[in-house]
Design a protein around this motif. Structure first.
Motif, PDB file in Angstrom:
ATOM      1  N   ALA A   8      -3.320  37.639 -23.996  1.00  0.00           N
ATOM      2  CA  ALA A   8      -4.368  37.724 -23.588  1.00  0.00           C
ATOM      3  C   ALA A   8      -4.510  38.350 -22.216  1.00  0.00           C
ATOM      4  N   GLU A   9      -3.612  38.196 -21.253  1.00  0.00           N
ATOM      5  CA  GLU A   9      -3.371  38.700 -20.136  1.00  0.00           C
ATOM      6  C   GLU A   9      -3.397  40.348 -19.821  1.00  0.00           C
ATOM      7  N   LEU A  10      -2.489  40.625 -21.131  1.00  0.00           N
ATOM      8  CA  LEU A  10      -2.252  42.279 -21.243  1.00  0.00           C
ATOM      9  C   LEU A  10      -3.673  42.806 -21.751  1.00  0.00           C
ATOM     10  N   GLU A  11      -4.423  41.901 -22.701  1.00  0.00           N
ATOM     11  CA  GLU A  11      -5.680  42.630 -22.962  1.00  0.00           C
ATOM     12  C   GLU A  11      -6.504  42.630 -21.915  1.00  0.00           C
ATOM     13  N   GLY A  12      -6.585  41.638 -21.070  1.00  0.00           N
ATOM     14  CA  GLY A  12      -7.345  41.571 -19.811  1.00  0.00           C
ATOM     15  C   GLY A  12      -6.944  42.811 -18.854  1.00  0.00           C
ATOM     16  N   TYR A  13      -5.749  43.164 -18.678  1.00  0.00           N
ATOM     17  CA  TYR A  13      -5.419  44.092 -17.763  1.00  0.00           C
ATOM     18  C   TYR A  13      -5.759  45.299 -18.502  1.00  0.00           C
ATOM     19  N   ILE A  14      -5.568  45.717 -19.934  1.00  0.00           N
ATOM     20  CA  ILE A  14      -5.982  46.879 -20.482  1.00  0.00           C
ATOM     21  C   ILE A  14      -7.600  47.097 -20.421  1.00  0.00           C
ATOM     22  N   GLN A  15      -8.490  45.984 -20.365  1.00  0.00           N
ATOM     23  CA  GLN A  15      -9.789  46.009 -20.062  1.00  0.00           C
ATOM     24  C   GLN A  15     -10.221  46.385 -18.972  1.00  0.00           C
ATOM     25  N   ARG A  16      -9.286  45.849 -17.862  1.00  0.00           N
ATOM     26  CA  ARG A  16      -9.722  46.378 -16.591  1.00  0.00           C
ATOM     27  C   ARG A  16      -9.280  47.775 -16.259  1.00  0.00           C
ATOM     28  N   ALA A  17      -8.255  48.250 -16.908  1.00  0.00           N
ATOM     29  CA  ALA A  17      -7.708  49.771 -16.749  1.00  0.00           C
ATOM     30  C   ALA A  17      -9.173  50.688 -17.210  1.00  0.00           C
ATOM     31  N   TYR A  18      -9.620  50.131 -18.532  1.00  0.00           N
ATOM     32  CA  TYR A  18     -10.668  50.968 -18.975  1.00  0.00           C
ATOM     33  C   TYR A  18     -11.936  51.066 -17.976  1.00  0.00           C
ATOM     34  N   GLU A  19     -12.247  49.876 -17.377  1.00  0.00           N
ATOM     35  CA  GLU A  19     -13.284  49.858 -16.514  1.00  0.00           C
ATOM     36  C   GLU A  19     -13.159  50.411 -15.174  1.00  0.00           C
ATOM     37  N   GLN A  20     -12.030  50.517 -14.676  1.00  0.00           N
ATOM     38  CA  GLN A  20     -11.451  51.432 -13.479  1.00  0.00           C
ATOM     39  C   GLN A  20     -11.429  52.783 -13.891  1.00  0.00           C
ATOM     40  N   THR A  21     -11.124  53.188 -15.100  1.00  0.00           N
ATOM     41  CA  THR A  21     -11.137  54.614 -15.328  1.00  0.00           C
ATOM     42  C   THR A  21     -12.682  55.181 -15.907  1.00  0.00           C
ATOM     43  N   ARG A  22     -13.542  54.182 -16.294  1.00  0.00           N
ATOM     44  CA  ARG A  22     -14.903  54.734 -16.353  1.00  0.00           C
ATOM     45  C   ARG A  22     -15.407  54.858 -15.000  1.00  0.00           C
ATOM     46  N   ALA A  23     -14.988  54.091 -14.038  1.00  0.00           N
ATOM     47  CA  ALA A  23     -15.836  54.041 -12.670  1.00  0.00           C
ATOM     48  C   ALA A  23     -15.235  55.671 -12.019  1.00  0.00           C
ATOM     49  N   PHE A  24     -14.004  55.810 -12.401  1.00  0.00           N
ATOM     50  CA  PHE A  24     -13.348  57.037 -11.595  1.00  0.00           C
ATOM     51  C   PHE A  24     -14.004  58.257 -11.938  1.00  0.00           C
ATOM     52  N   VAL A  25     -14.122  58.229 -13.472  1.00  0.00           N
ATOM     53  CA  VAL A  25     -14.934  59.281 -14.139  1.00  0.00           C
ATOM     54  C   VAL A  25     -16.117  59.554 -13.676  1.00  0.00           C
ATOM     55  N   ALA A  26     -16.936  58.147 -13.730  1.00  0.00           N
ATOM     56  CA  ALA A  26     -18.451  58.529 -13.272  1.00  0.00           C
ATOM     57  C   ALA A  26     -18.556  59.132 -11.674  1.00  0.00           C
ATOM     58  N   ALA A  27     -17.536  58.555 -10.876  1.00  0.00           N
ATOM     59  CA  ALA A  27     -17.649  59.218  -9.290  1.00  0.00           C
ATOM     60  C   ALA A  27     -16.696  60.392  -9.278  1.00  0.00           C
ATOM     61  N   ASN A  28     -15.887  60.945 -10.307  1.00  0.00           N
ATOM     62  CA  ASN A  28     -15.494  62.262 -10.155  1.00  0.00           C
ATOM     63  C   ASN A  28     -15.449  63.016 -11.294  1.00  0.00           C
ATOM     64  N   PRO A  29     -16.759  63.373 -11.590  1.00  0.00           N
ATOM     65  CA  PRO A  29     -16.968  64.462 -12.947  1.00  0.00           C
ATOM     66  C   PRO A  29     -16.283  65.703 -12.899  1.00  0.00           C
ATOM     67  N   MET A  30     -15.726  66.216 -13.911  1.00  0.00           N
ATOM     68  CA  MET A  30     -15.245  67.465 -13.916  1.00  0.00           C
ATOM     69  C   MET A  30     -15.972  68.567 -13.440  1.00  0.00           C
ATOM     70  N   THR A  31     -15.449  69.722 -12.966  1.00  0.00           N
ATOM     71  CA  THR A  31     -16.420  70.550 -12.300  1.00  0.00           C
ATOM     72  C   THR A  31     -16.280  71.607 -13.463  1.00  0.00           C
ATOM     73  N   ARG A  32     -16.796  72.638 -13.478  1.00  0.00           N
ATOM     74  CA  ARG A  32     -16.813  73.943 -14.270  1.00  0.00           C
ATOM     75  C   ARG A  32     -15.746  74.564 -14.100  1.00  0.00           C
ATOM     76  N   GLY A  33     -14.736  74.859 -14.866  1.00  0.00           N
ATOM     77  CA  GLY A  33     -13.682  75.616 -14.840  1.00  0.00           C
ATOM     78  C   GLY A  33     -12.357  74.852 -14.605  1.00  0.00           C
ATOM     79  N   GLU A  34     -12.715  73.538 -14.282  1.00  0.00           N
ATOM     80  CA  GLU A  34     -11.446  72.488 -13.908  1.00  0.00           C
ATOM     81  C   GLU A  34     -10.632  72.542 -15.366  1.00  0.00           C
ATOM     82  N   SER A  35      -9.167  72.516 -14.961  1.00  0.00           N
ATOM     83  CA  SER A  35      -8.246  72.566 -16.064  1.00  0.00           C
ATOM     84  C   SER A  35      -8.024  71.310 -16.353  1.00  0.00           C
ATOM     85  N   VAL A  36      -7.787  71.109 -17.682  1.00  0.00           N
ATOM     86  CA  VAL A  36      -7.423  69.468 -18.142  1.00  0.00           C
ATOM     87  C   VAL A  36      -5.801  69.412 -17.796  1.00  0.00           C
ATOM     88  N   PRO A  37      -5.342  68.311 -17.248  1.00  0.00           N
ATOM     89  CA  PRO A  37      -3.817  67.977 -17.184  1.00  0.00           C
ATOM     90  C   PRO A  37      -3.161  67.725 -18.279  1.00  0.00           C
TER      91      PRO A  37
END
Length: 78
Positions: free
Chosen positions: A47-76
């Motif tokens: 259950a703690e691992l699942e919670g960690y995974i959910q927190r990681a998804y939330e942090q990733t969503r927040a990061f993507v929302a705050a840092n949108p890809m710019t035109r021409g930016e390459s995907v690592p």
């Protein structure tokens, strides 16, 4: 595979990371775990691992929302 507790090696396999990265997550407190037995082996509750995974998804969503890809930016590459 319905065990309540996982070994760090199992967590590493699930997350597709190294054992040392898993240990670092546990030691930092980012991934809650317990030490059990005379040898003090680490265990992570599923259950703690699942919670960690959910927190990681939330942090990733927040990061993507705050840092949108710019035109021409390459995907690592992985």
């Amino acid at each position: 595979m319905n065990d309540r507790f996982l070994q760090l090696s199992d967590v590493a396999d699930i997350l597709n990371i190294s054992s040392s990265q898993t240990y670092a997550l546990v030691r930092s407190g980012e991934l809650p775990a317990i030490k059990i037995g005379g040898r003090g082996q680490w265990r992570v509750e599923r259950a703690e691992l699942e919670g960690y995974i959910q927190r990681a998804y939330e942090q990733t969503r927040a990061f993507v929302a705050a840092n949108p890809m710019t035109r021409g930016e390459s995907v690592p590459e992985d």
